[in-house]
Design a protein around this motif. Structure first.
Motif, short mmCIF file in Angstrom:
data_model
loop_
_atom_site.label_atom_id
_atom_site.label_comp_id
_atom_site.label_asym_id
_atom_site.label_seq_id
_atom_site.Cartn_x
_atom_site.Cartn_y
_atom_site.Cartn_z
N SER A 2 -14.94 27.19 -37.00
CA SER A 2 -13.88 27.75 -36.73
C SER A 2 -13.66 28.82 -37.80
N PHE A 3 -14.29 28.75 -38.85
CA PHE A 3 -14.21 29.72 -40.10
C PHE A 3 -15.18 30.63 -40.00
N SER A 4 -16.10 30.84 -38.77
CA SER A 4 -17.10 31.71 -38.87
C SER A 4 -16.90 33.12 -38.88
N LYS A 5 -17.20 34.14 -39.17
CA LYS A 5 -16.83 35.36 -39.01
C LYS A 5 -17.22 36.23 -37.83
N LEU A 6 -18.26 36.98 -38.08
CA LEU A 6 -19.08 37.66 -36.87
C LEU A 6 -17.75 38.29 -35.75
N PRO A 7 -17.24 39.25 -36.28
CA PRO A 7 -16.11 40.00 -35.15
C PRO A 7 -16.95 40.23 -34.22
N ALA A 8 -16.03 40.70 -33.14
CA ALA A 8 -16.55 41.37 -31.83
C ALA A 8 -16.97 42.79 -32.34
N GLY A 9 -18.16 43.15 -31.69
CA GLY A 9 -18.90 44.48 -32.05
C GLY A 9 -20.23 44.28 -32.99
N SER A 10 -20.15 42.86 -33.82
CA SER A 10 -21.21 42.60 -34.79
C SER A 10 -22.58 42.60 -33.84
N LYS A 11 -23.54 43.20 -34.59
CA LYS A 11 -24.81 43.06 -33.85
C LYS A 11 -25.52 41.71 -34.24
N VAL A 12 -26.01 40.96 -33.33
CA VAL A 12 -26.68 39.59 -33.83
C VAL A 12 -28.09 39.37 -33.31
N LYS A 13 -28.72 38.29 -34.25
CA LYS A 13 -29.74 37.86 -33.63
C LYS A 13 -29.40 36.55 -33.05
N VAL A 14 -29.75 36.14 -31.97
CA VAL A 14 -29.45 35.01 -31.19
C VAL A 14 -30.69 33.82 -31.54
N VAL B 142 -21.97 40.72 -30.25
CA VAL B 142 -20.79 39.94 -29.97
C VAL B 142 -19.74 40.68 -29.19
N VAL B 143 -19.26 40.23 -28.03
CA VAL B 143 -18.42 41.01 -27.20
C VAL B 143 -17.15 40.21 -27.31
N SER B 144 -17.02 39.09 -27.62
CA SER B 144 -15.56 38.34 -27.62
C SER B 144 -15.42 37.43 -28.40
N ARG B 145 -14.46 36.95 -28.76
CA ARG B 145 -14.35 35.41 -29.50
C ARG B 145 -13.15 34.70 -28.89
N GLU B 146 -13.46 33.42 -28.66
CA GLU B 146 -12.27 32.60 -28.06
C GLU B 146 -12.32 31.40 -29.20
N PHE B 147 -11.10 31.71 -29.81
CA PHE B 147 -10.50 30.71 -31.02
C PHE B 147 -10.23 29.27 -30.43
N ARG B 148 -10.83 28.46 -30.46
CA ARG B 148 -10.18 27.08 -29.92
C ARG B 148 -9.51 26.20 -30.99
N GLY B 149 -9.54 26.55 -32.37
CA GLY B 149 -9.01 25.50 -33.37
C GLY B 149 -10.27 24.86 -34.24
N ASP B 150 -10.89 23.91 -33.49
CA ASP B 150 -11.92 23.39 -34.34
C ASP B 150 -13.25 24.08 -34.16
N GLU B 151 -13.47 25.10 -33.26
CA GLU B 151 -14.47 26.00 -33.02
C GLU B 151 -14.15 27.12 -32.47
N VAL B 152 -14.96 28.11 -32.59
CA VAL B 152 -14.95 29.29 -32.10
C VAL B 152 -16.09 29.55 -31.11
N ILE B 153 -15.74 30.13 -29.65
CA ILE B 153 -16.83 30.46 -29.01
C ILE B 153 -17.11 32.06 -28.64
N LEU B 154 -18.30 32.52 -29.14
CA LEU B 154 -18.50 33.86 -29.31
C LEU B 154 -19.31 34.09 -28.04
N LYS B 155 -18.92 35.18 -27.31
CA LYS B 155 -19.76 35.93 -26.27
C LYS B 155 -20.77 36.76 -26.79
N VAL B 156 -21.95 36.69 -26.41
CA VAL B 156 -22.77 37.65 -26.71
C VAL B 156 -23.43 38.44 -25.55
N LEU B 157 -23.49 39.81 -25.77
CA LEU B 157 -24.13 40.44 -24.51
C LEU B 157 -25.59 40.79 -25.16
#
Ligand SMILES: Nc1ncnc2c1ncn2[C@@H]1O[C@H](COP(=O)(O)OP(=O)(O)OP(=O)(O)O)[C@@H](O)[C@H]1O
Ligand SMILES: [Mg+2]
Length: 349
Positions: free
Chosen positions: A324-336, A296-311
């Motif tokens: 909107s309440f999901s965690k996964l802060p920037a820097g998290s390693k994720v499976k897509v 996860v490289v960035s989070r855009e909080f939009r109120g009713d949702e959050v858009i995570l950008k994943v490299l």
């Protein structure tokens, strides 16, 4: 065979060097709402003005209910086409009351019928009681409802709506959009609705036409346009999307950094072909995973949702729409994890 309410064929309008509308073919069927989606300057207003008769085409034709209005046989003036148009602003006569504004297009009716018709359409747009107000005594939303009432009053075969809500705040826009759709559906009035807002285009219409540089590039049901845009350019216009590279397989799928994905290509793919797959943020699920293929490289909080950008480890980036309440802060390693249950639109690379 039903007659289309509006039929445009090879409609073309040139202003000097500008090709404002380029060979547009368009049918609008009885009761149908078609929206035209395109960026500023792509020719939307010109297309409507050609249909309404405020512009004469450089070439091509317009038929309304089977009768030629613009074309080889000449030009029928706007007030004899049976079509109404609602524009973005300055729609009302400022020196006339609501009642007189609406009655303006009803010269053919006698006095009593005229009053009845005005009452009927004011009821329809929920402005009964506002007859003697002047436009400056109304809110922007109310003014646009009066403009709509005035357009509907002569019972037009079709109405053309040119970004009618663009001056209103987003809550008002959504409310009016729903109201206008209900009114059009209740009267089975065919309509063309022009907007540069894709959500608005999708929400209102039976079919959406995508316009770029004067050309109507694709027209189809909203979900068809959203999931299977004919080109990557249309994909970018019609949705928030990213592209991942892939290699076509013999089974109709493609090898990608997100695994093997089923593809929907407009042209058959050859195995081994380099392709580009379109992914929407709602196609992808994310789970925290130290050995996942992205970060996860960035989070855009939009109120009713959050858009995570994943490299992705491949170097490409994708976005994922989360609650909107999901965690996964920037820097998290994720499976897509692709979760789409229909094939992915794919383009040659
Ligand atoms: N009367 C005119 N004379 C010369 N050029 C014009 C005229 N009307 C429109 N154009 C040009 O034609 C092109 C299409 O304009 P049009 O107003 O149809 O775009 P639009 O899609 O409605 O844009 P917007 O979303 O900003 O309203 C633009 O390049 C515009 O400058
Ligand atoms: Mg315009």
């Amino acid at each position: 065979m039903e007659t289309p309410v509006i039929r445009g064929r090879a409609l073309t309008k040139r202003f000097g060097d500008t090709l404002a509308v380029d060979s547009a073919d368009l049918d609008v069927w009885p009761g149908e709402i078609v929206s035209i989606l395109g960026t500023s300057g792509c020719g939307k207003t010109t297309l409507l003005r050609l249909i309404a008769g405020f512009e004469s085409p450089t070439s091509g034709s317009v038929h309304i209910l089977g009768t030629e209005m613009s074309g080889a046989s000449g030009l029928v003036p706007p007030n004899r086409r049976g079509i109404g148009m609602v524009v973005q602003e300055y729609a009302l006569f400022p020196h006339m009351t609501v009642e007189r504004n609406i009655a303006f297009g009803l010269q053919d009716l006698d006095g009593r019928e005229r009053v009845e018709r005005v009452d009927e359409v004011l009821d329809l747009v929920r402005l009964a009681g506002f007859e003697s107000r002047y436009p400056y005594e109304l809110s922007g939303g109310q003014q646009q409802r009066v403009a709509l009432a005035r357009t509907l009053a002569p019972n037009p075969a079709a109405v053309l709506l040119d970004e009618p809500f663009s001056n209103l705040d987003s809550t008002m826009r959504q409310r009016l959009r729903t109201e206008v759709e209900e009114i059009l559906r209740a009267r089975r009035t065919a309509a063309i609705f022009v907007t540069h807002d894709r959500e608005e285009a999708f929400a209102m219409a039976d079919r959406v036409g995508v316009m770029v540089d004067g050309r109507l590039l694709q027209i189809g049901a909203p979900d068809q346009i959203y999931h299977f845009p004919a080109t990557s350019e249309i994909a970018r216009l019609t949705g928030t999307c990213d592209f991942v590279s892939g290699t076509a397989r013999p089974d109709g799928g493609a090898e990608t950094p997100l695994g093997v994905l089923q593809c929907a290509a407009s042209e058959p793919l050859t195995p081994g072909q380099a392709v580009s797959l379109m992914v929407h943020p709602d196609d992808l699920e994310l789970v925290a995973d130290k050995r996942g293929q992205g970060t996860v490289v960035s989070r855009e909080f939009r109120g009713d949702e959050v858009i995570l950008k994943v490299l992705l480890d491949s170097g490409e980036s994708v976005r994922s729409r989360r609650r909107s309440f999901s965690k996964l802060p920037a820097g998290s390693k994720v499976k897509v994890i692709p979760v789409k249950t229909i094939p992915f639109a794919v383009y040659p690379r």
